[in-house]
Design a protein around this motif. Structure first.
Motif, PDB file in Angstrom:
ATOM      1  N   SER A   1       0.820  -1.214   0.000  1.00  0.00           N
ATOM      2  CA  SER A   1       0.000   0.000   0.000  1.00  0.00           C
ATOM      3  C   SER A   1       0.855   1.266   0.000  1.00  0.00           C
ATOM      4  O   SER A   1       0.461   2.280  -0.583  1.00  0.00           O
ATOM      5  CB  SER A   1      -0.960   0.011   1.196  1.00  0.00           C
ATOM      6  OG  SER A   1      -0.292   0.204   2.415  1.00  0.00           O
TER       7      SER A   1
ATOM      8  N   PHE B   1       0.015   3.907  -2.934  1.00  0.00           N
ATOM      9  CA  PHE B   1      -0.421   5.270  -2.654  1.00  0.00           C
ATOM     10  C   PHE B   1       0.712   6.289  -2.771  1.00  0.00           C
ATOM     11  O   PHE B   1       0.580   7.418  -2.328  1.00  0.00           O
ATOM     12  CB  PHE B   1      -1.098   5.341  -1.280  1.00  0.00           C
ATOM     13  CG  PHE B   1      -2.432   4.647  -1.258  1.00  0.00           C
ATOM     14  CD1 PHE B   1      -3.573   5.281  -1.733  1.00  0.00           C
ATOM     15  CD2 PHE B   1      -2.544   3.338  -0.815  1.00  0.00           C
ATOM     16  CE1 PHE B   1      -4.802   4.631  -1.736  1.00  0.00           C
ATOM     17  CE2 PHE B   1      -3.766   2.684  -0.808  1.00  0.00           C
ATOM     18  CZ  PHE B   1      -4.896   3.327  -1.277  1.00  0.00           C
TER      19      PHE B   1
ATOM     20  N   GLY C   1      -5.418  12.736   4.986  1.00  0.00           N
ATOM     21  CA  GLY C   1      -6.230  12.077   3.948  1.00  0.00           C
ATOM     22  C   GLY C   1      -5.511  10.893   3.339  1.00  0.00           C
ATOM     23  O   GLY C   1      -6.103   9.834   3.134  1.00  0.00           O
ATOM     24  N   LEU C   2      -4.237  11.058   3.053  1.00  0.00           N
ATOM     25  CA  LEU C   2      -3.450   9.949   2.507  1.00  0.00           C
ATOM     26  C   LEU C   2      -3.295   8.854   3.544  1.00  0.00           C
ATOM     27  O   LEU C   2      -3.417   7.668   3.226  1.00  0.00           O
ATOM     28  CB  LEU C   2      -2.081  10.450   2.039  1.00  0.00           C
ATOM     29  CG  LEU C   2      -1.116   9.394   1.500  1.00  0.00           C
ATOM     30  CD1 LEU C   2      -1.731   8.626   0.334  1.00  0.00           C
ATOM     31  CD2 LEU C   2       0.203  10.050   1.088  1.00  0.00           C
TER      32      LEU C   2
ATOM     33  N   ARG D   1      -5.328   8.072   5.878  1.00  0.00           N
ATOM     34  CA  ARG D   1      -6.622   7.384   5.967  1.00  0.00           C
ATOM     35  C   ARG D   1      -6.800   6.406   4.799  1.00  0.00           C
ATOM     36  O   ARG D   1      -7.210   5.271   4.994  1.00  0.00           O
ATOM     37  CB  ARG D   1      -7.734   8.428   5.964  1.00  0.00           C
ATOM     38  CG  ARG D   1      -9.101   7.857   6.185  1.00  0.00           C
ATOM     39  CD  ARG D   1     -10.127   8.944   6.245  1.00  0.00           C
ATOM     40  NE  ARG D   1      -9.796   9.836   7.341  1.00  0.00           N
ATOM     41  CZ  ARG D   1     -10.651  10.648   7.917  1.00  0.00           C
ATOM     42  NH1 ARG D   1     -11.884  10.705   7.510  1.00  0.00           N
ATOM     43  NH2 ARG D   1     -10.284  11.431   8.904  1.00  0.00           N
ATOM     44  N   ARG D   2      -6.477   6.854   3.585  1.00  0.00           N
ATOM     45  CA  ARG D   2      -6.639   5.980   2.414  1.00  0.00           C
ATOM     46  C   ARG D   2      -5.747   4.740   2.526  1.00  0.00           C
ATOM     47  O   ARG D   2      -6.175   3.633   2.203  1.00  0.00           O
ATOM     48  CB  ARG D   2      -6.360   6.745   1.122  1.00  0.00           C
ATOM     49  CG  ARG D   2      -7.445   7.751   0.774  1.00  0.00           C
ATOM     50  CD  ARG D   2      -7.307   8.333  -0.621  1.00  0.00           C
ATOM     51  NE  ARG D   2      -6.037   8.981  -0.896  1.00  0.00           N
ATOM     52  CZ  ARG D   2      -5.720  10.224  -0.550  1.00  0.00           C
ATOM     53  NH1 ARG D   2      -6.574  10.961   0.122  1.00  0.00           N
ATOM     54  NH2 ARG D   2      -4.541  10.737  -0.862  1.00  0.00           N
TER      55      ARG D   2
ATOM     56  N   GLU E   1      -7.284   2.497   5.447  1.00  0.00           N
ATOM     57  CA  GLU E   1      -8.585   1.931   5.067  1.00  0.00           C
ATOM     58  C   GLU E   1      -8.417   0.845   4.016  1.00  0.00           C
ATOM     59  O   GLU E   1      -9.117  -0.165   4.042  1.00  0.00           O
ATOM     60  CB  GLU E   1      -9.529   3.026   4.551  1.00  0.00           C
ATOM     61  CG  GLU E   1     -10.112   3.887   5.647  1.00  0.00           C
ATOM     62  CD  GLU E   1     -11.040   4.980   5.136  1.00  0.00           C
ATOM     63  OE1 GLU E   1     -11.198   5.157   3.900  1.00  0.00           O
ATOM     64  OE2 GLU E   1     -11.621   5.683   5.992  1.00  0.00           O
ATOM     65  N   TRP E   2      -7.488   1.031   3.092  1.00  0.00           N
ATOM     66  CA  TRP E   2      -7.234   0.025   2.062  1.00  0.00           C
ATOM     67  C   TRP E   2      -6.713  -1.271   2.688  1.00  0.00           C
ATOM     68  O   TRP E   2      -6.977  -2.349   2.193  1.00  0.00           O
ATOM     69  CB  TRP E   2      -6.241   0.578   1.041  1.00  0.00           C
ATOM     70  CG  TRP E   2      -6.029  -0.308  -0.145  1.00  0.00           C
ATOM     71  CD1 TRP E   2      -6.838  -0.417  -1.244  1.00  0.00           C
ATOM     72  CD2 TRP E   2      -4.949  -1.220  -0.369  1.00  0.00           C
ATOM     73  NE1 TRP E   2      -6.322  -1.322  -2.137  1.00  0.00           N
ATOM     74  CE2 TRP E   2      -5.150  -1.834  -1.618  1.00  0.00           C
ATOM     75  CE3 TRP E   2      -3.814  -1.569   0.373  1.00  0.00           C
ATOM     76  CZ2 TRP E   2      -4.283  -2.783  -2.140  1.00  0.00           C
ATOM     77  CZ3 TRP E   2      -2.945  -2.510  -0.156  1.00  0.00           C
ATOM     78  CH2 TRP E   2      -3.175  -3.106  -1.397  1.00  0.00           C
TER      79      TRP E   2
ATOM     80  N   TYR F   1      -7.610   3.830  11.514  1.00  0.00           N
ATOM     81  CA  TYR F   1      -8.238   3.981  10.207  1.00  0.00           C
ATOM     82  C   TYR F   1      -8.384   2.616   9.532  1.00  0.00           C
ATOM     83  O   TYR F   1      -9.280   2.424   8.713  1.00  0.00           O
ATOM     84  CB  TYR F   1      -7.418   4.904   9.302  1.00  0.00           C
ATOM     85  CG  TYR F   1      -7.416   6.362   9.687  1.00  0.00           C
ATOM     86  CD1 TYR F   1      -8.427   6.924  10.453  1.00  0.00           C
ATOM     87  CD2 TYR F   1      -6.398   7.188   9.243  1.00  0.00           C
ATOM     88  CE1 TYR F   1      -8.411   8.267  10.788  1.00  0.00           C
ATOM     89  CE2 TYR F   1      -6.379   8.536   9.563  1.00  0.00           C
ATOM     90  CZ  TYR F   1      -7.384   9.070  10.333  1.00  0.00           C
ATOM     91  OH  TYR F   1      -7.366  10.399  10.648  1.00  0.00           O
TER      92      TYR F   1
ATOM     93  N   GLY G   1     -11.845   1.139   8.244  1.00  0.00           N
ATOM     94  CA  GLY G   1     -12.061   0.666   6.883  1.00  0.00           C
ATOM     95  C   GLY G   1     -12.884  -0.602   6.834  1.00  0.00           C
ATOM     96  O   GLY G   1     -13.701  -0.810   5.934  1.00  0.00           O
TER      97      GLY G   1
ATOM     98  N   ARG H   1     -18.553   8.049   5.172  1.00  0.00           N
ATOM     99  CA  ARG H   1     -17.198   8.570   5.278  1.00  0.00           C
ATOM    100  C   ARG H   1     -16.854   8.600   6.757  1.00  0.00           C
ATOM    101  O   ARG H   1     -17.679   8.985   7.593  1.00  0.00           O
ATOM    102  CB  ARG H   1     -17.130   9.982   4.702  1.00  0.00           C
ATOM    103  CG  ARG H   1     -15.734  10.605   4.759  1.00  0.00           C
ATOM    104  CD  ARG H   1     -15.699  12.018   4.199  1.00  0.00           C
ATOM    105  NE  ARG H   1     -16.593  12.945   4.859  1.00  0.00           N
ATOM    106  CZ  ARG H   1     -16.342  13.552   6.028  1.00  0.00           C
ATOM    107  NH1 ARG H   1     -15.243  13.323   6.665  1.00  0.00           N
ATOM    108  NH2 ARG H   1     -17.218  14.400   6.532  1.00  0.00           N
TER     109      ARG H   1
END
Length: 195
Positions: free
Chosen positions: A10, A14, A58-59, A61-62, A65-66, A150, A154, A169
């Motif tokens: 990941s 990302f 934000g990054l 979190r992504r 969550e992934w 996070y 997810g 969200r």
């Protein structure tokens, strides 16, 4: 729970800067899912701390969550079955039914329309432990930024969207046993997004 192999994937996916990836992985290049839990805990504590100080939220979190666990298999089948069984109910009525499903926490719909989730809590003496297998045996021993949560968020985000038939969200990690030394339970707040 993030596994080390998927987590490293990941970071590339990302587009985390290579020098940061090297910093995160330094000394843990051979770490795998079957490595001892204390070593995995040390790695994820370090990785989360480095990333929380170095990349935007934000990054972060992504990425986490992934990495969320249990998004497929029997849990996904149960979420889809729940959605079919309660399709005629409103979102509020479905939220009231979610506690009947194992490992899906205790959600409640707030007056502002958000969903507050008391996630799976593990008792640990007078406090709380983390349900994540990376930290389950390290209860209260490590201070980990709550951005690590996070990942767990997810998991719930994925299943609640299936169960409720709405887009969600994560609004915030309200509290976590990981960053509170076990004093606080795992609580998250989700926002229902407009269609």
């Amino acid at each position: 729970m993030p596994c080390p192999e998927k987590f490293r994937e990941s970071l590339l996916r990302f587009q985390v800067p290579q020098e940061m990836i090297q910093r995160v992985n330094e000394g843990y290049e051979d770490l795998v899912s079957s490595s001892p839990v204390q070593r995995r805990a040390a790695y994820f504590q370090r990785a989360t701390t480095i990333l929380a100080q170095s990349i935007d939220d934000g990054l972060m979190r992504r990425i986490y969550e992934w990495n969320a666990c249990c998004k497929g298999g029997s849990r996904e089948k149960a979420s889809r079955a729940f959605a079919r069984q309660y399709a005629a109910l409103s979102v509020a009525e479905r939220i009231e039914k979610i506690p009947e499903v194992p490992w899906m926490g205790l959600p409640r719909l707030e007056a502002d329309g958000s969903i507050v989730l008391n996630a799976v809590s593990l008792a640990c003496g007078d406090g709380y432990g983390c349900a994540c297998t990376n930290f389950r045996t390290a209860r209260g021993e490590r201070s980990v930024p709550k951005q690590y949560c996070y990942c767990c968020a997810g998991h719930f985000l994925h299943h609640y969207q299936l169960m409720l038939g709405v887009k969600l969200r994560l609004a915030e990690i309200v509290s976590s046993p990981l960053d509170s030394g076990g004093a606080l339970p795992c609580v998250m707040r989700f926002t229902i997004l407009p269609d």
